[in-house]
Motif scaffolding. Structure first.
Motif, PDB file in Angstrom:
ATOM      1  N   ARG A  33      -4.296 -11.249   1.067  1.00 54.42           N
ATOM      2  CA  ARG A  33      -3.665 -12.601   1.562  1.00 54.42           C
ATOM      3  C   ARG A  33      -2.398 -12.761   0.807  1.00 54.42           C
ATOM      4  O   ARG A  33      -1.159 -13.056   1.457  1.00 54.42           O
ATOM      5  N   SER A  34      -2.286 -12.337  -0.352  1.00 50.94           N
ATOM      6  CA  SER A  34      -1.081 -12.615  -0.964  1.00 50.94           C
ATOM      7  C   SER A  34       0.030 -11.664  -0.347  1.00 50.94           C
ATOM      8  O   SER A  34       1.336 -11.747  -0.343  1.00 50.94           O
ATOM      9  N   ALA A  35      -0.481 -10.378  -0.185  1.00 50.68           N
ATOM     10  CA  ALA A  35       0.481  -9.466   0.358  1.00 50.68           C
ATOM     11  C   ALA A  35       0.820  -9.737   1.735  1.00 50.68           C
ATOM     12  O   ALA A  35       2.055  -9.767   2.058  1.00 50.68           O
ATOM     13  N   PHE A  36      -0.178 -10.105   2.459  1.00 52.73           N
ATOM     14  CA  PHE A  36       0.433 -10.696   3.943  1.00 52.73           C
ATOM     15  C   PHE A  36       1.541 -11.773   3.939  1.00 52.73           C
ATOM     16  O   PHE A  36       2.314 -11.854   4.649  1.00 52.73           O
ATOM     17  N   GLU A  37       1.131 -12.727   2.887  1.00 54.06           N
ATOM     18  CA  GLU A  37       2.059 -14.037   2.751  1.00 54.06           C
ATOM     19  C   GLU A  37       3.442 -13.596   2.313  1.00 54.06           C
ATOM     20  O   GLU A  37       4.377 -13.906   2.951  1.00 54.06           O
ATOM     21  N   LEU A  38       3.565 -12.362   1.419  1.00 54.33           N
ATOM     22  CA  LEU A  38       4.806 -11.970   0.907  1.00 54.33           C
ATOM     23  C   LEU A  38       5.400 -11.205   2.060  1.00 54.33           C
ATOM     24  O   LEU A  38       6.674 -11.474   2.217  1.00 54.33           O
ATOM     25  N   ALA A  39       4.724 -10.430   2.867  1.00 51.19           N
ATOM     26  CA  ALA A  39       5.423  -9.811   4.073  1.00 51.19           C
ATOM     27  C   ALA A  39       5.972 -10.719   4.900  1.00 51.19           C
ATOM     28  O   ALA A  39       7.005 -10.381   5.650  1.00 51.19           O
ATOM     29  N   ARG A  40       5.306 -11.676   5.087  1.00 49.22           N
ATOM     30  CA  ARG A  40       5.915 -12.742   6.306  1.00 49.22           C
ATOM     31  C   ARG A  40       7.443 -13.137   5.856  1.00 49.22           C
ATOM     32  O   ARG A  40       8.070 -13.541   6.560  1.00 49.22           O
ATOM     33  N   LYS A  41       7.518 -13.153   4.672  1.00 45.08           N
ATOM     34  CA  LYS A  41       9.006 -13.562   4.110  1.00 45.08           C
ATOM     35  C   LYS A  41       9.825 -12.381   4.039  1.00 45.08           C
ATOM     36  O   LYS A  41      10.778 -12.533   3.549  1.00 45.08           O
ATOM     37  N   ARG A  42       9.580 -11.465   4.393  1.00 43.20           N
ATOM     38  CA  ARG A  42      10.165  -9.883   4.259  1.00 43.20           C
ATOM     39  C   ARG A  42      10.136  -9.231   5.491  1.00 43.20           C
ATOM     40  O   ARG A  42      10.558 -10.038   6.518  1.00 43.20           O
ATOM     41  N   ASN A  43       9.855  -8.216   5.640  1.00 44.69           N
ATOM     42  CA  ASN A  43      10.094  -7.612   7.017  1.00 44.69           C
ATOM     43  C   ASN A  43       8.647  -7.469   7.934  1.00 44.69           C
ATOM     44  O   ASN A  43       8.570  -6.744   8.734  1.00 44.69           O
ATOM     45  N   ASN A  44       7.734  -8.281   7.342  1.00 47.55           N
ATOM     46  CA  ASN A  44       6.495  -8.600   8.202  1.00 47.55           C
ATOM     47  C   ASN A  44       5.487  -7.373   8.338  1.00 47.55           C
ATOM     48  O   ASN A  44       4.846  -7.208   9.229  1.00 47.55           O
ATOM     49  N   LYS A  45       5.685  -6.535   7.332  1.00 46.86           N
ATOM     50  CA  LYS A  45       4.999  -5.085   7.439  1.00 46.86           C
ATOM     51  C   LYS A  45       4.154  -5.043   6.022  1.00 46.86           C
ATOM     52  O   LYS A  45       4.622  -5.079   5.060  1.00 46.86           O
ATOM     53  N   VAL A  46       2.638  -4.631   6.339  1.00 45.53           N
ATOM     54  CA  VAL A  46       1.971  -4.236   5.131  1.00 45.53           C
ATOM     55  C   VAL A  46       1.480  -3.020   5.385  1.00 45.53           C
ATOM     56  O   VAL A  46       0.709  -2.583   6.445  1.00 45.53           O
ATOM     57  N   CYS A  47       1.414  -2.116   4.412  1.00 40.41           N
ATOM     58  CA  CYS A  47       0.543  -0.675   4.357  1.00 40.41           C
ATOM     59  C   CYS A  47      -0.451  -0.853   3.114  1.00 40.41           C
ATOM     60  O   CYS A  47       0.137  -1.253   1.979  1.00 40.41           O
ATOM     61  N   SER A  48      -1.888  -0.959   3.389  1.00 39.09           N
ATOM     62  CA  SER A  48      -2.668  -0.863   2.585  1.00 39.09           C
ATOM     63  C   SER A  48      -3.288   0.638   2.065  1.00 39.09           C
ATOM     64  O   SER A  48      -3.491   1.300   2.926  1.00 39.09           O
ATOM     65  N   MET A  49      -3.211   0.806   0.939  1.00 37.12           N
ATOM     66  CA  MET A  49      -3.687   2.059   0.363  1.00 37.12           C
ATOM     67  C   MET A  49      -4.893   2.357  -0.459  1.00 37.12           C
ATOM     68  O   MET A  49      -5.172   1.368  -1.388  1.00 37.12           O
ATOM     69  N   GLU A  50      -5.823   3.111  -0.002  1.00 39.50           N
ATOM     70  CA  GLU A  50      -7.062   3.292  -0.829  1.00 39.50           C
ATOM     71  C   GLU A  50      -7.400   4.701  -0.321  1.00 39.50           C
ATOM     72  O   GLU A  50      -6.664   5.345  -0.078  1.00 39.50           O
ATOM     73  N   LYS A  51      -8.652   5.171  -0.933  1.00 41.51           N
ATOM     74  CA  LYS A  51      -9.368   6.281  -0.847  1.00 41.51           C
ATOM     75  C   LYS A  51     -10.642   6.118   0.173  1.00 41.51           C
ATOM     76  O   LYS A  51     -11.783   6.603  -0.382  1.00 41.51           O
ATOM     77  N   ALA A  52     -10.623   5.499   1.296  1.00 41.94           N
ATOM     78  CA  ALA A  52     -11.683   5.528   2.218  1.00 41.94           C
ATOM     79  C   ALA A  52     -12.504   6.470   2.494  1.00 41.94           C
ATOM     80  O   ALA A  52     -13.519   6.868   2.989  1.00 41.94           O
ATOM     81  N   ASN A  53     -11.815   7.892   2.596  1.00 40.42           N
ATOM     82  CA  ASN A  53     -12.316   8.882   2.843  1.00 40.42           C
ATOM     83  C   ASN A  53     -13.428   9.771   1.746  1.00 40.42           C
ATOM     84  O   ASN A  53     -14.274  10.342   2.010  1.00 40.42           O
ATOM     85  N   VAL A  54     -13.451   9.112   0.535  1.00 40.20           N
ATOM     86  CA  VAL A  54     -14.119   9.273  -0.511  1.00 40.20           C
ATOM     87  C   VAL A  54     -14.895   8.394  -1.445  1.00 40.20           C
ATOM     88  O   VAL A  54     -15.903   8.561  -2.131  1.00 40.20           O
TER      89      VAL A  54
END
Ligand code: IPM
Ligand code: MG
Length: 368
Positions: A174-195
């Motif tokens: 949520r904090s990432a989405f809130e902040l994105a709305r005040k910037r360029n409205n884009k979020v990239c989430s990073m993890e290692k869902a493959n392992v």
């Protein structure tokens, strides 16, 4: 109404000398902008261990919980390398983060035009760069149980646990989405869902929060190793990156260096709102205690001063004054002021920590 309160914890190494410059800037805002703060100071890290035998005294912890914002310099140094793990300087910082529940760590990586040549990457890759890494700061492998070094058969085994609950993922998303709305409205989430199962859950929860509450924000997912590569290949593709505690630690150092110097990067660690509506908050430069140059007046105070700018913006609702301070720093750099970390060519003379602070005060005066 009393003034907003700030607890300053300069810490170790270059912490005290860069914080001295921040104090000048705080005083400037009191004198020239009618923005007075009640400032107190205490110990954290190795210096606290020297005095109290613990890197964070309970009284200091209690003060940190009461103030409107904490400003921290840096902790650690070679003198403390052989201390028991539980009293290492870093534990003081980690305790502050955990007990204040500062789950959202904002690490902007912005390339100032005047410094585009200092990046180890080509100028056109980084010029104009403005990205924000949001690192989860209170959970994951930094705090997960079980942990420790145990004996198994005839050898030792080191154990740490990556653990995330849905609610921990949801609140930082949520904090990432809130902040994105005040910037360029884009979020990239990073993890290692493959392992990692925790990565699968991370990806699912971020997507769910997006679909239910922030469908207007553009969301993408990336494996963190690819993210590291993309950060050095084409960093301007990103706006806001959200990631876990350990990946965030690593990716934010990589992102910091894109901008030329670790001496330029501030951070804000934010928690839930307090009774007065302000978030629990701690501000600190991303750079460490740099013991090799400590006490010599060589350190760059800009990361720490920019951290105060973040405090103006995120704790004290003074976005315009934050911009004033950021613009003053940009102006000083454009005029060619350089501390030693920002020197390119041989023969250039660096200015000292306090000269950089004074130059910024002068630029602030000029902004009036
Ligand atoms: C950071 C630092 C800390 C961390 C250390 C000093 C405990 O590297 O803030 O990025 O690993 O979180
Ligand atoms: Mg780090």
């Amino acid at each position: 109404m009393s003034n907003p309160s700030i607890l300053i914890l300069p810490g170790d190494g270059i912490g005290p000398e860069v914080m001295a410059e921040v104090r000048k800037v705080i005083s400037w805002f009191g004198e020239k902008r009618d923005l007075a703060f009640d400032v107190s100071e205490d110990l954290v890290g190795g210096c606290a261990y020297d005095k109290h035998g613990t890197p964070l005294h309970d009284d200091t912890m209690a003060k940190a919980q009461e103030v409107d914002a904490v400003l921290l310099g840096a902790v650690g140094g070679p003198k403390y390398d052989n201390l028991d793990f539980s009293v290492k300087p870093e534990r003081g910082l980690l305790r502050l983060r955990k007990e204040m529940d500062l789950f959202s760590n904002l690490r902007p990586a912005q390339c100032f035009d005047a410094l585009a040549d200092f990046s180890s990457l080509k100028k056109d890759v980084v010029a104009g760069l403005d990205i924000m890494i949001i690192r989860e700061l209170t959970s994951g492998i930094y705090f997960g149980e079980p942990r420790g070094i145990i004996n198994e058969g005839n050898e030792r085994v080191g154990i740490n646990t990556q653990r995330y609950t849905e609610s921990e993922i949801a609140r930082v998303a949520r904090s990432a989405f809130e902040l994105a709305r005040k910037r360029n409205n884009k979020v990239c989430s990073m993890e290692k869902a493959n392992v990692m199962e925790s990565g699968i859950l991370w990806r699912d929860v971020v997507q769910e929060i997006h679909d239910a509450e922030y469908p207007d924000v553009e969301l993408s997912h990336m494996y963190a190793d690819n993210g590291a590569m993309q950060l050095v290949r084409a960093p301007k593709q990103f706006d806001v990156i959200v990631t876990d505690n350990l990946f965030g630690d690593i990716l934010s150092d990589a992102a910091a260096m894109l901008t030329g110097s670790l001496g330029m990067l501030p951070s804000a660690s934010l928690g839930a709102p307090m009774a007065n509506g302000r978030p629990k908050a701690l501000y600190e430069p991303v750079h460490g205690s740099a013991p090799d140059i400590a006490g010599q007046g060589k350190a760059n105070p800009i990361a720490c001063i920019l951290s105060f700018a973040m405090a103006l913006r995120y704790s004290f609702d003074q976005g315009d004054e934050a911009t004033r301070l950021e613009d003053a720093i940009e102006a000083v750099l454009a005029q060619g002021a350089r501390t030693a970390d920002l020197l390119g060519n041989e023969g250039e003379t660096p200015i000292s920590t306090s000269e950089m602070g004074d130059a910024i005060l002068k630029a602030l005066d000029d902004s009036l």
